[in-house]
Structure formats: C-alpha cells, structure tokens
Write a protein that holds these residues in place. Structure first.
Motif, mmCIF file in Angstrom:
data_model
loop_
_atom_site.group_PDB
_atom_site.id
_atom_site.type_symbol
_atom_site.label_atom_id
_atom_site.label_comp_id
_atom_site.label_asym_id
_atom_site.label_seq_id
_atom_site.Cartn_x
_atom_site.Cartn_y
_atom_site.Cartn_z
ATOM 1 N N GLY A 77 6.804 -3.916 3.944
ATOM 2 C CA GLY A 77 6.057 -2.861 4.327
ATOM 3 C C GLY A 77 6.765 -1.659 3.673
ATOM 4 O O GLY A 77 7.693 -1.625 3.060
ATOM 5 N N TYR A 78 6.112 -0.477 4.095
ATOM 6 C CA TYR A 78 6.502 0.851 3.373
ATOM 7 C C TYR A 78 6.680 2.041 4.664
ATOM 8 O O TYR A 78 6.015 1.944 5.425
ATOM 9 C CB TYR A 78 5.601 1.453 2.349
ATOM 10 N N GLN A 104 4.528 0.789 8.123
ATOM 11 C CA GLN A 104 3.249 0.001 7.920
ATOM 12 C C GLN A 104 3.609 -1.206 7.149
ATOM 13 O O GLN A 104 4.040 -1.303 6.101
ATOM 14 C CB GLN A 104 2.262 0.924 6.840
ATOM 15 N N GLN A 106 2.623 -4.511 5.304
ATOM 16 C CA GLN A 106 1.942 -4.918 4.529
ATOM 17 C C GLN A 106 1.053 -6.256 4.871
ATOM 18 O O GLN A 106 1.463 -7.112 5.246
ATOM 19 C CB GLN A 106 2.651 -5.578 3.131
ATOM 20 N N PRO A 107 -0.373 -6.095 4.800
ATOM 21 C CA PRO A 107 -1.108 -7.020 5.199
ATOM 22 C C PRO A 107 -1.218 -8.362 4.298
ATOM 23 O O PRO A 107 -1.565 -9.411 4.550
ATOM 24 C CB PRO A 107 -2.818 -6.504 5.325
ATOM 25 N N SER A 108 -0.465 -8.018 3.266
ATOM 26 C CA SER A 108 -0.701 -9.137 2.010
ATOM 27 C C SER A 108 0.684 -10.153 2.395
ATOM 28 O O SER A 108 0.433 -11.209 1.600
ATOM 29 C CB SER A 108 -0.610 -8.579 0.773
ATOM 30 N N HIS A 181 -4.006 -2.299 12.823
ATOM 31 C CA HIS A 181 -4.521 -1.762 11.709
ATOM 32 C C HIS A 181 -5.448 -0.591 12.251
ATOM 33 O O HIS A 181 -6.315 -0.963 13.115
ATOM 34 C CB HIS A 181 -5.219 -2.719 10.897
ATOM 35 N N THR A 224 -14.972 -1.627 -3.355
ATOM 36 C CA THR A 224 -14.159 -0.556 -2.691
ATOM 37 C C THR A 224 -15.224 0.688 -2.471
ATOM 38 O O THR A 224 -15.738 0.814 -3.200
ATOM 39 C CB THR A 224 -13.087 -0.114 -3.422
ATOM 40 N N ASP A 229 -11.467 -1.182 1.390
ATOM 41 C CA ASP A 229 -11.819 -2.673 0.728
ATOM 42 C C ASP A 229 -12.740 -3.523 1.722
ATOM 43 O O ASP A 229 -12.407 -3.811 2.778
ATOM 44 C CB ASP A 229 -10.265 -3.302 0.447
ATOM 45 N N LYS A 245 -11.033 -3.150 5.211
ATOM 46 C CA LYS A 245 -9.642 -2.930 5.793
ATOM 47 C C LYS A 245 -9.357 -1.718 4.589
ATOM 48 O O LYS A 245 -9.974 -1.570 3.626
ATOM 49 C CB LYS A 245 -8.725 -4.127 5.484
ATOM 50 N N GLU A 248 -5.027 -0.817 -0.029
ATOM 51 C CA GLU A 248 -3.554 -1.031 -0.025
ATOM 52 C C GLU A 248 -3.228 0.256 -1.127
ATOM 53 O O GLU A 248 -3.414 0.329 -2.206
ATOM 54 C CB GLU A 248 -3.072 -2.455 -0.442
ATOM 55 N N HIS A 250 -0.970 1.799 -3.755
ATOM 56 C CA HIS A 250 -0.235 1.217 -5.218
ATOM 57 C C HIS A 250 1.028 2.158 -5.373
ATOM 58 O O HIS A 250 0.616 3.132 -6.205
ATOM 59 C CB HIS A 250 -1.200 1.203 -6.398
#
Length: 254
Positions: A77-78, A104, A106-108, A181, A224, A229, A245, A248, A250
């Motif tokens: 996350g960030y 947050q 990361q959902p990935s 989310h 998008t 997304d 969602k 994300e 970048h």
C-alpha cells in the motif's frame, strides 16, 4: 563384382581396426565426461550446503536470490498524511497526536484485499515498515550528524537518519479506523447517478472493436471512465457491469 585384392583387404582391415579404436576412445571420453559432471554436481551441492549452514538458513531449498542478498518486495500500500514535505514532519507519530495519515492497501496484492484486514480492528496500534522513497539518490554515509546532537558525528545505525542502507523505516501508529474501498471520487462527473448514466451510454454503444466482437466475445472488457476502472461482460443483446473500482495511482519510482 571382382574379389578385392590383397592390398585392398589389408587396407580395409586397418580401417576397421582404427574405427574400433575410435569407438573405444569415444566410449572412454563419454565415461570421463559423465564422471566429471557427477563430480561437479556433488561439489556444487556440498558448496551450497556449506554456504547455507554458515548463513543459518533453515531450509536447504531456499531461494538462491535470498542467499545472494537480493530480496524482492512488493508494496502492499501507499501512505499519505497531513505532512506533505519532510520539513516539520515529527520523528514519531506520538510527538504530534492530532496528526493523521491514511494507508491505502493495494487491491492488486490479493484478490480480496479486505480479507487481509480481518481481525486487525482488535488492536489499538500497528507497526508499519515503510520505504523512504524520496531520499534523492539514496546516498548514505557510515557517520552522520543528527540535529539533536548539535553536530556530533555518530554511526548511522544509532540514529533515525532516513539516509541508510535499504532505506527502510519502522513506525508505531495508532489504529483509528478501518474502512473498505471508497466509491471513486469523480473528477469530471458530478454524481454517482451521472456516472451510472455515462456507463450505460458507453455500453449501449458497444465500444468493442470488430475483432473483440467476433474473436473475443466471451472475454471480459475493461475501460476507464473519469476516475473509475470498469470491468464488464457482453452477452447476447445485453451488457453486464461486473466491477467498478478507483483507478490505481501510478506512482513514479524515485
């Protein structure tokens, strides 16, 4: 056919003898090569086991990259906080109680990232390991001058200096709340209803290419819209939205 002369017969016998000798030599070379390969594998195995033993590695089959010191990590996350620059940022969150930050996830990283947070609400504080990603060129020295020591030079490992090998930090943060989310905050659209209408308008026009309509009609379609997304699927005469969602972010690496 005329019978071979005595000279030709002797010559053929010599050739057959030479071929027989060559076959034996090739066989010996193959055996020598096989022995050398087995010896090399045994030596490499013993060397690796000795290396693992000296490094106190629990599993002999550990990743060679870890043995070499090349550890790869994936950000989960960030973090964003009320302090946008380093000047004035407290050394620890306990120094400035009213300050707030948001992590947050990361959902990935996981298919269901919210599952990784189950049970975390039972705790009051969390330890966070983070990366000082804005350290410039990530230069560091063995000795530094911390501001609170009035210019005294000490070893970097005895300080809180972010300019250190691996540039990792550790902080204790008070857990305020855990949220799922959020709905995407739109930049151009004015409301959720307007976003729904825009999605319907896009899907009603079937934005797929001819190739996707004919060759990939059973596959998911992604697009998008504003800050969202959207994942959808087209059936026979209809379209279904499967997921919406936030886009994300970048973040460029420093």
């Amino acid at each position: 056919m005329s019978p071979l002369c005595e000279c030709c017969s002797d010559h053929m016998n010599k050739l057959n003898q030479q071929v027989s000798v060559m076959r034996k030599e090739i066989k010996n070379l193959r055996q020598t090569l096989d022995s050398a390969i087995r010896a090399h594998r045994k030596h490499a195995k013993n060397k690796l086991q000795a290396k693992l033993k000296t490094m106190s590695v629990a599993k002999p089959g550990a990743n060679i990259l870890i043995i070499a010191g090349n550890i790869q990590t994936v950000p989960i996350g960030y973090i964003s906080s009320c302090f946008s620059v380093k000047n004035g940022t407290p050394r620890q969150p306990t120094i400035c109680g009213p300050s707030r930050a948001e992590l947050q996830i990361q959902p990935s990283v996981f298919n269901n990232p919210e599952h990784a947070l189950v049970g975390l609400e039972q705790y009051s504080h969390v330890w966070i390991i983070f990366l000082f990603h804005k350290n410039g060129h990530l230069r560091y020295k063995a000795k530094v001058r911390p501001p609170r020591l009035n210019g005294q030079r000490v070893g970097v490992y005895s300080t809180r200096s972010p300019h250190r090998p691996n540039a990792l930090g550790l902080t204790l943060a008070k857990l305020d709340k855990i949220q799922g989310h959020h709905r995407p905050r739109f930049k151009f659209l004015r409301s959720t209803e307007e976003a729904v209408a825009a999605i319907r308008g896009v899907l009603s026009a079937d934005p797929r290419s001819v190739y996707r309509r004919t060759r990939c009609k059973d596959k998911l379609f992604f697009f998008t819209l504003d800050t969202a997304d959207i994942t959808c699927w087209f059936g026979q005469g209809f379209a279904e939205v499967l997921q919406v969602k936030p886009v994300e972010p970048h973040i460029a690496s420093v």
